[in-house]
Design a protein around this motif. Structure first.
Motif, PDB file in Angstrom:
ATOM      1  N   GLU A 131      20.570 -27.294  12.207  1.00 14.84           N
ATOM      2  CA  GLU A 131      19.080 -27.363  12.961  1.00 14.84           C
ATOM      3  C   GLU A 131      17.916 -26.287  12.339  1.00 14.84           C
ATOM      4  O   GLU A 131      16.920 -26.538  12.337  1.00 14.84           O
ATOM      5  CB  GLU A 131      19.426 -26.979  14.494  1.00 14.84           C
ATOM      6  N   MET A 132      18.587 -25.179  11.807  1.00 18.74           N
ATOM      7  CA  MET A 132      17.928 -24.223  11.230  1.00 18.74           C
ATOM      8  C   MET A 132      17.244 -24.669  10.061  1.00 18.74           C
ATOM      9  O   MET A 132      16.072 -24.314   9.699  1.00 18.74           O
ATOM     10  CB  MET A 132      18.370 -22.800  11.073  1.00 18.74           C
ATOM     11  N   ALA A 133      18.081 -25.284   9.285  1.00 23.54           N
ATOM     12  CA  ALA A 133      17.438 -25.960   7.985  1.00 23.54           C
ATOM     13  C   ALA A 133      16.508 -26.879   8.272  1.00 23.54           C
ATOM     14  O   ALA A 133      15.320 -27.136   7.501  1.00 23.54           O
ATOM     15  CB  ALA A 133      18.667 -26.621   7.307  1.00 23.54           C
ATOM     16  N   VAL A 134      16.493 -27.806   9.427  1.00 23.98           N
ATOM     17  CA  VAL A 134      15.578 -28.848   9.937  1.00 23.98           C
ATOM     18  C   VAL A 134      14.222 -27.898  10.071  1.00 23.98           C
ATOM     19  O   VAL A 134      12.958 -28.393   9.858  1.00 23.98           O
ATOM     20  CB  VAL A 134      16.243 -29.253  11.144  1.00 23.98           C
ATOM     21  N   LEU A 135      14.531 -26.873  10.903  1.00 23.40           N
ATOM     22  CA  LEU A 135      13.236 -26.132  11.353  1.00 23.40           C
ATOM     23  C   LEU A 135      12.521 -25.381  10.256  1.00 23.40           C
ATOM     24  O   LEU A 135      11.287 -25.131  10.053  1.00 23.40           O
ATOM     25  CB  LEU A 135      13.577 -25.207  12.514  1.00 23.40           C
ATOM     26  N   CYS A 185      23.775 -17.481  17.671  1.00 24.65           N
ATOM     27  CA  CYS A 185      22.403 -17.712  18.163  1.00 24.65           C
ATOM     28  C   CYS A 185      21.476 -16.414  18.227  1.00 24.65           C
ATOM     29  O   CYS A 185      20.377 -16.770  17.958  1.00 24.65           O
ATOM     30  CB  CYS A 185      22.987 -17.835  19.739  1.00 24.65           C
ATOM     31  N   ASP A 186      21.983 -15.365  18.131  1.00 27.66           N
ATOM     32  CA  ASP A 186      21.118 -14.280  17.967  1.00 27.66           C
ATOM     33  C   ASP A 186      20.256 -14.212  16.553  1.00 27.66           C
ATOM     34  O   ASP A 186      19.236 -13.860  16.422  1.00 27.66           O
ATOM     35  CB  ASP A 186      21.924 -12.781  18.152  1.00 27.66           C
ATOM     36  N   LEU A 188      13.908 -17.736  13.929  1.00 23.94           N
ATOM     37  CA  LEU A 188      12.937 -18.658  14.461  1.00 23.94           C
ATOM     38  C   LEU A 188      11.627 -17.886  14.949  1.00 23.94           C
ATOM     39  O   LEU A 188      10.571 -18.388  14.943  1.00 23.94           O
ATOM     40  CB  LEU A 188      13.420 -18.964  16.055  1.00 23.94           C
ATOM     41  N   ALA A 189      11.572 -16.531  14.843  1.00 23.51           N
ATOM     42  CA  ALA A 189      10.491 -15.741  15.096  1.00 23.51           C
ATOM     43  C   ALA A 189       9.508 -15.902  13.922  1.00 23.51           C
ATOM     44  O   ALA A 189       8.213 -16.145  14.099  1.00 23.51           O
ATOM     45  CB  ALA A 189      10.768 -14.298  15.289  1.00 23.51           C
ATOM     46  N   GLU A 190      10.064 -16.061  12.765  1.00 26.80           N
ATOM     47  CA  GLU A 190       9.297 -16.246  11.609  1.00 26.80           C
ATOM     48  C   GLU A 190       8.735 -17.786  11.226  1.00 26.80           C
ATOM     49  O   GLU A 190       7.567 -17.990  11.054  1.00 26.80           O
ATOM     50  CB  GLU A 190      10.042 -15.888  10.391  1.00 26.80           C
ATOM     51  N   ILE A 191       9.498 -18.641  11.719  1.00 31.52           N
ATOM     52  CA  ILE A 191       8.898 -20.025  11.710  1.00 31.52           C
ATOM     53  C   ILE A 191       8.081 -20.294  12.954  1.00 31.52           C
ATOM     54  O   ILE A 191       6.974 -20.945  12.648  1.00 31.52           O
ATOM     55  CB  ILE A 191      10.490 -20.862  12.096  1.00 31.52           C
ATOM     56  N   VAL A 192       8.289 -19.642  14.147  1.00 27.92           N
ATOM     57  CA  VAL A 192       7.347 -20.105  15.181  1.00 27.92           C
ATOM     58  C   VAL A 192       5.863 -19.172  14.840  1.00 27.92           C
ATOM     59  O   VAL A 192       4.922 -19.913  15.235  1.00 27.92           O
ATOM     60  CB  VAL A 192       7.914 -19.611  16.546  1.00 27.92           C
ATOM     61  N   GLU A 252       4.327 -12.392  21.998  1.00 25.88           N
ATOM     62  CA  GLU A 252       4.047 -13.638  22.188  1.00 25.88           C
ATOM     63  C   GLU A 252       5.062 -14.459  21.401  1.00 25.88           C
ATOM     64  O   GLU A 252       5.931 -15.565  21.968  1.00 25.88           O
ATOM     65  CB  GLU A 252       2.770 -14.228  22.123  1.00 25.88           C
ATOM     66  N   VAL A 253       5.056 -14.325  20.156  1.00 25.91           N
ATOM     67  CA  VAL A 253       5.998 -15.026  19.262  1.00 25.91           C
ATOM     68  C   VAL A 253       7.437 -14.971  19.593  1.00 25.91           C
ATOM     69  O   VAL A 253       8.428 -15.664  19.570  1.00 25.91           O
ATOM     70  CB  VAL A 253       5.598 -14.744  17.625  1.00 25.91           C
ATOM     71  N   ARG A 254       8.030 -13.617  19.700  1.00 27.92           N
ATOM     72  CA  ARG A 254       9.090 -13.179  20.078  1.00 27.92           C
ATOM     73  C   ARG A 254       9.789 -13.636  21.227  1.00 27.92           C
ATOM     74  O   ARG A 254      10.740 -14.266  21.398  1.00 27.92           O
ATOM     75  CB  ARG A 254       9.366 -11.559  20.005  1.00 27.92           C
ATOM     76  N   LEU A 255       8.908 -13.812  22.275  1.00 28.25           N
ATOM     77  CA  LEU A 255       9.152 -14.598  23.524  1.00 28.25           C
ATOM     78  C   LEU A 255       9.484 -16.091  23.364  1.00 28.25           C
ATOM     79  O   LEU A 255      10.320 -16.721  23.776  1.00 28.25           O
ATOM     80  CB  LEU A 255       8.282 -14.512  24.622  1.00 28.25           C
TER      81      LEU A 255
END
Length: 211
Positions: free
Chosen positions: A67-71, A127-128, A134-138, A150-153
């Motif tokens: 999933e992370m590779a996809v994101l 997951c952590d 995910l913070a970088e991706i988002v 906002e991004v961290r949330l």
């Protein structure tokens, strides 16, 4: 030992440990049994892992790596649904037998983690790590700094959504549910992320989204 060789050995150990954990439980499995299953000495097992429970960590990490590779490769012009559908179809076409088996083993470990605290720790650690990336991706997708609140949330909410939907689908499949019931898994994942982030994450972005 090269890093590539080390990774391969750790995955081999993790696969056999996961099979034994699923078959006879964590308490019923010993380091000697894991070593015998993989064809290595027990001393070698402890060179790679600090405990028998930690042997499951590479396989557990595999449960989120796809999933992370996809994101990481999520194009701006595609919605989350569209991108996950494309990548799910690609995985079905191109994944190796080993990757498919690893996916099953990972799902088993995530389900087993519900009643095995040591495995639960490994799952939550994975997951952590996902949340941090995910913070970088988002942030990149929203045009905001990864360290902003906002991004961290949104990253935390997305990580939680992925965890819950993975646990839910995995439990159903291992419980004997017909896989055909989950052909809409990409949509389920996207809906979970949209719900968790109040719609902030999931849409196509940029000029391509406006065309």
């Amino acid at each position: 030992m090269s890093e590539q060789r080390r990774h391969r050995v750790r995955m081999e150990i993790s696969r056999e440990a996961a099979r034994l954990f699923w078959k006879q439980g964590v308490d019923g499995t010993t380091g000697d049994q894991i070593a015998e299953a993989v064809g290595l000495s027990t001393r070698t097992i402890w060179r790679h892992f600090r405990s028998k429970e930690s042997c499951a960590e590479p396989i557990v990490a595999w449960s989120v790596e796809w999933e992370m590779a996809v994101l990481r490769n999520w194009p701006p012009h595609l919605s989350l649904e569209e991108h996950f559908k494309e990548e799910t179809a690609r995985f079905a076409r191109e994944s190796s037998t080993v990757e498919q088996v690893d996916t099953i083993l990972a799902t088993q470990m995530v389900l087993l983690a519900e009643k095995e605290p040591a495995l639960r720790t490994a799952w939550l650690m994975a997951c952590d790590q996902v949340e941090g990336e995910l913070a970088e991706i988002v942030g990149k997708r929203l045009g905001l700094p990864a360290e902003s609140i906002e991004v961290r949330l949104h990253a935390a909410a997305t990580s939680a959504a992925l965890r819950v939907i993975n646990e839910d689908i995995g439990a159903a499949l291992l419980g004997g549910a017909d896989p055909a019931q989950f052909v809409d898994a990409p949509d389920r994942i996207a809906r979970a992320v949209r719900t968790a982030t109040s719609g902030a994450v999931g849409n196509a972005v940029g000029d391509a989204a406006q065309d």
